[in-house]
Design a protein around this motif. Structure first.
Motif, mmCIF file in Angstrom:
data_model
loop_
_atom_site.group_PDB
_atom_site.id
_atom_site.type_symbol
_atom_site.label_atom_id
_atom_site.label_comp_id
_atom_site.label_asym_id
_atom_site.label_seq_id
_atom_site.Cartn_x
_atom_site.Cartn_y
_atom_site.Cartn_z
ATOM 1 N N PHE A 203 75.818 -42.489 15.839
ATOM 2 C CA PHE A 203 75.090 -41.855 16.935
ATOM 3 C C PHE A 203 76.063 -41.300 17.964
ATOM 4 N N PHE A 204 77.106 -42.075 18.267
ATOM 5 C CA PHE A 204 78.110 -41.639 19.233
ATOM 6 C C PHE A 204 78.777 -40.349 18.773
ATOM 7 N N GLU A 205 79.180 -40.292 17.520
ATOM 8 C CA GLU A 205 79.867 -39.107 17.014
ATOM 9 C C GLU A 205 78.956 -37.882 17.030
ATOM 10 N N GLN A 206 77.673 -38.106 16.890
ATOM 11 C CA GLN A 206 76.715 -36.992 16.885
ATOM 12 C C GLN A 206 76.350 -36.539 18.294
ATOM 13 N N GLN A 207 76.284 -37.487 19.235
ATOM 14 C CA GLN A 207 75.677 -37.205 20.538
ATOM 15 C C GLN A 207 76.638 -37.203 21.730
ATOM 16 N N HIS A 208 77.861 -37.656 21.564
ATOM 17 C CA HIS A 208 78.758 -37.754 22.718
ATOM 18 C C HIS A 208 79.115 -36.384 23.286
ATOM 19 N N VAL A 209 79.032 -36.296 24.606
ATOM 20 C CA VAL A 209 79.419 -35.098 25.343
ATOM 21 C C VAL A 209 80.354 -35.530 26.457
ATOM 22 N N SER A 210 81.462 -34.835 26.618
ATOM 23 C CA SER A 210 82.388 -35.172 27.695
ATOM 24 C C SER A 210 81.746 -34.946 29.062
ATOM 25 N N GLY A 211 82.026 -35.842 29.982
ATOM 26 C CA GLY A 211 81.529 -35.686 31.339
ATOM 27 C C GLY A 211 82.045 -34.442 32.025
ATOM 28 N N GLU A 212 83.128 -33.859 31.501
ATOM 29 C CA GLU A 212 83.671 -32.633 32.095
ATOM 30 C C GLU A 212 82.675 -31.478 32.006
ATOM 31 N N VAL A 213 81.756 -31.541 31.031
ATOM 32 C CA VAL A 213 80.730 -30.504 30.906
ATOM 33 C C VAL A 213 79.875 -30.482 32.170
ATOM 34 N N LEU A 214 79.441 -31.650 32.626
ATOM 35 C CA LEU A 214 78.637 -31.734 33.844
ATOM 36 C C LEU A 214 79.472 -31.415 35.079
ATOM 37 N N ARG A 215 80.679 -31.958 35.143
ATOM 38 C CA ARG A 215 81.542 -31.720 36.306
ATOM 39 C C ARG A 215 81.762 -30.213 36.521
ATOM 40 N N THR A 216 82.075 -29.509 35.439
ATOM 41 C CA THR A 216 82.308 -28.066 35.523
ATOM 42 C C THR A 216 81.041 -27.333 35.948
ATOM 43 N N TRP A 217 79.915 -27.710 35.347
ATOM 44 C CA TRP A 217 78.629 -27.072 35.664
ATOM 45 C C TRP A 217 78.322 -27.204 37.152
ATOM 46 N N LEU A 218 78.521 -28.388 37.699
ATOM 47 C CA LEU A 218 78.226 -28.622 39.114
ATOM 48 C C LEU A 218 79.164 -27.840 40.026
ATOM 49 N N GLN A 219 80.449 -27.907 39.743
ATOM 50 C CA GLN A 219 81.417 -27.261 40.625
ATOM 51 C C GLN A 219 81.276 -25.742 40.605
#
Length: 330
Positions: A203-219
């Motif tokens: 499940f982790f390998e299928q669903q993991h997303v780096s938190g940098e995706v959210l950080r970049t989106w917000l900034q």
């Protein structure tokens, strides 16, 4: 014996003011990232009693702990959760009493819990869409959770937060629904990066997303990070002048995540865990039999802290002996 006023500090100079105390391993939800097949009883339901919890918290308070969070499993499946909140709240030195819950019975009981001494509330809510929520949790209870949140907003809580696990399945519509949710609500929504445990490798390998995706989106949209308090959890929270609430990120795979660790964990059966993703722990329950053991209990904690590692090994794909997060409370 530990001297009066001794502080809970480890070999790396980190000071611990925050205790996360699990009160049960039982959970009534079947979240895809934690207990997709539901809770399975693994032994006697011999979780810490109210008396044991009182002694435990008193000992930790004597070491400088000022904030206690009750977790699970799902802590509100315990019928005596109100009494446990009151027990923690009356211990000298504890200024913040927090609860993390999936919100299934929040609307019915939140008034009583606040009256008992609850000051901080975190509600796990992984989606704002009813079908997505049901698919992730195994229960069609989003409306109940939202009703509980609205009732909690009307009460004198010092902090009200929502937790959502960052999953690849939830990225189709981006994060705009969540920023809309906090536009007029003074709530912090914190996204928790999916963590590898012993039983979720695929499940982790299928669903993991780096938190940098959210950080970049917000900034990119004008959200800026806020300072953390001394006893805050590991989230970096972002604020925006056009929104009443905040968006937070807990990113355990980010560099330096463990450097500011300020929290200790005790399991529902009284084992001190030095790291959520470590190996084993120290049995504290044997020192919770009577009040005369509190000094010995404090000595045990202080000694254990000298063995606390500098960081977890999640980057190496090693979750320690953490089978699922319901074991310790995340």
């Amino acid at each position: 014996m530990t001297s009066p006023g001794a502080a809970a500090t480890d070999a790396f100079g980190r000071r611990f003011r925050y205790l996360r105390l699990s009160v049960t391993e039982v959970c009534n939800f079947r979240c895809t990232y934690c207990l997709p097949n539901g809770y399975a009883k693994s032994g006697a339901m011999d979780f810490l009693s109210e008396q044991e919890i009182g002694r435990l918290v008193r000992a930790f308070a004597g070491l400088g702990i000022t904030k206690v969070r009750l977790t699970g499993g799902e802590p509100t499946v315990r019928k005596d959760i109100g009494e446990l909140i009151a027990c923690v709240a009356r211990q000298p030195g504890i200024g913040k009493v927090a609860l993390t819950t999936n919100g299934w019975n929040l609307a019915r009981h939140i008034d009583n819990w606040v009256a008992a001494g609850l000051t901080h509330l975190n509600v796990s809510m992984d989606a704002l869409d009813r079908e997505t929520f049901s698919r992730i949790t195994g229960h069609d209870r989003l409306e109940d959770v939202l009703a509980g949140l609205e009732r909690a907003r009307a009460l004198p809580l010092k902090a009200l937060k929502v937790n959502a696990v960052l999953l690849r399945d939830g990225l189709d519509d981006g994060f705009s629904a969540w920023t809309g949710f906090v536009k007029d609500r003074p709530i912090a929504v914190r996204f928790i990066e999916l963590m590898r445990t012993g039983d979720n490798k695929a499940f982790f390998e299928q669903q993991h997303v780096s938190g940098e995706v959210l950080r970049t989106w917000l900034q990119e949209r004008g959200w800026t990070p806020s300072e953390r308090g001394a006893d805050d959890g590991p989230a970096t929270e972002f604020s925006h002048p056009g929104h009443a609430g905040r968006i937070g990120l807990i990113a355990p795979y980010a560099a330096g995540f463990c450097d500011g660790c300020n929290r200790l964990r005790v399991t529902a059966r009284g084992q001190l865990r030095l790291c959520l993703f470590g190996q084993g722990g120290r049995d504290l329950r044997r020192l919770l039999v009577d009040d005369a053991q509190i000094g010995e209990l404090q000595d045990c904690v202080v000694d254990a802290l000298t063995f606390k590692p500098a960081a977890h090994a999640l980057h190496a794909g090693d979750p320690g002996d953490m089978t699922n997060l319901a074991q310790v409370g995340g």
